[in-house]
Design a protein around this motif. Structure first.
Motif, PDB file in Angstrom:
ATOM      1  N   LEU A 180      13.610  -0.863  -7.119  1.00  0.00           N
ATOM      2  CA  LEU A 180      13.851  -0.094  -8.336  1.00  0.00           C
ATOM      3  C   LEU A 180      14.865  -0.791  -9.235  1.00  0.00           C
ATOM      4  O   LEU A 180      14.661  -0.899 -10.449  1.00  0.00           O
ATOM      5  N   ALA A 191       2.626   5.995  -5.817  1.00  0.00           N
ATOM      6  CA  ALA A 191       3.498   6.880  -6.594  1.00  0.00           C
ATOM      7  C   ALA A 191       4.763   6.151  -7.045  1.00  0.00           C
ATOM      8  O   ALA A 191       5.230   6.326  -8.175  1.00  0.00           O
ATOM      9  N   ILE A 192       5.299   5.310  -6.176  1.00  0.00           N
ATOM     10  CA  ILE A 192       6.498   4.541  -6.517  1.00  0.00           C
ATOM     11  C   ILE A 192       6.155   3.489  -7.568  1.00  0.00           C
ATOM     12  O   ILE A 192       6.924   3.265  -8.508  1.00  0.00           O
ATOM     13  N   MET A 227       5.979   5.029 -10.850  1.00  0.00           N
ATOM     14  CA  MET A 227       7.330   5.286 -11.328  1.00  0.00           C
ATOM     15  C   MET A 227       7.920   4.012 -11.940  1.00  0.00           C
ATOM     16  O   MET A 227       8.559   4.066 -12.997  1.00  0.00           O
ATOM     17  N   TYR A 228       7.677   2.864 -11.299  1.00  0.00           N
ATOM     18  CA  TYR A 228       8.142   1.594 -11.861  1.00  0.00           C
ATOM     19  C   TYR A 228       7.511   1.365 -13.236  1.00  0.00           C
ATOM     20  O   TYR A 228       8.166   0.926 -14.178  1.00  0.00           O
ATOM     21  N   ALA A 241       6.467   3.614 -15.305  1.00  0.00           N
ATOM     22  CA  ALA A 241       7.076   4.550 -16.259  1.00  0.00           C
ATOM     23  C   ALA A 241       8.422   4.016 -16.746  1.00  0.00           C
ATOM     24  O   ALA A 241       8.761   4.146 -17.929  1.00  0.00           O
TER      25      ALA A 241
END
Length: 212
Positions: free
Chosen positions: A13, A151-152, A155-156, A158
């Motif tokens: 992240l 899902a992760i 998120m990255y 986004a």
């Protein structure tokens, strides 16, 4: 349903976030196009162009998560189509700006460009940028692990999209400050030629760049 341990992905992240910031602030075709639409048309045009860039990033994010980025980067035909279409678009917009008869008023608050047109220009500029393909290929093959949950990865994506939206919106707002617009107006002809020339140069660079 598998429970995701988000703490495992904090290093990824942080890396993706830092890369997203660098990618957004690095000068490129997106920046020049946002500059063009902001100072020659309106702040609103600049912001909607920013939305277009942000939306186009999801195109790159989607095919990267699907694993298609590798195929595109390795296919000479597909990559060439994207490259030359992108180059032609930049050269066309750049030439139109360069040969402008200075009938565009630099005002920053009102302009003749519709919100849809501004969005479309931002979207196409980013969507047809072959460097974006290579960039996302490097992120989703070298930074993001294959086992990272979808899902992760979304998120990255986004984070990358939102970072660009915030940066370019700030650019549009900054460039349309009254004092700056007044200064721009005094050098309107020069700015038109400069912005147009830079866009053409970006287009030529994209067309002649042989690396993939």
């Amino acid at each position: 349903m598998e429970i995701i341990n988000f703490s495992e992905y904090i290093p990824e992240l942080v890396s993706v976030s830092m890369i997203a910031i660098f990618m957004a602030i690095s000068p490129g075709a997106d920046f020049v196009m946002i500059t063009r639409n902001s100072i020659f048309f309106s702040r609103k045009a600049g912001i909607f162009s920013s939305l277009g860039v942000s939306a186009a990033l999801w195109l790159h994010i989607t095919y990267s998560i699907a694993g298609l980025a590798v195929i595109i980067s390795k296919s000479i035909l597909l990559f060439s189509i994207i490259k030359y279409l992108g180059a032609a678009y930049l050269i066309f917009i750049g030439w139109q700006t360069f040969k402008s008869k200075s009938d565009i008023e630099i005002c920053g608050t009102t302009g003749s460009m519709s919100s849809f047109s501004a969005f479309k220009i931002g979207f196409i500029t980013n969507a047809l940028n072959p460097k974006a393909t290579i960039f996302f290929l490097s992120i989703f093959t070298q930074v993001v692990k294959p086992e990272t949950p979808i899902a992760i990865q979304i998120m990255y994506g986004a984070i990358i999209s939102f970072t660009h939206l915030i940066w370019f919106t700030c650019v549009a707002i900054f460039l349309t400050q009254p004092k700056l617009l007044k200064a721009f107006t005094k050098s309107k002809n020069t700015i038109e030629k400069l912005v147009g020339g830079v866009l053409v140069a970006f287009g030529v660079k994209v067309a002649t760049h042989s690396g993939s």
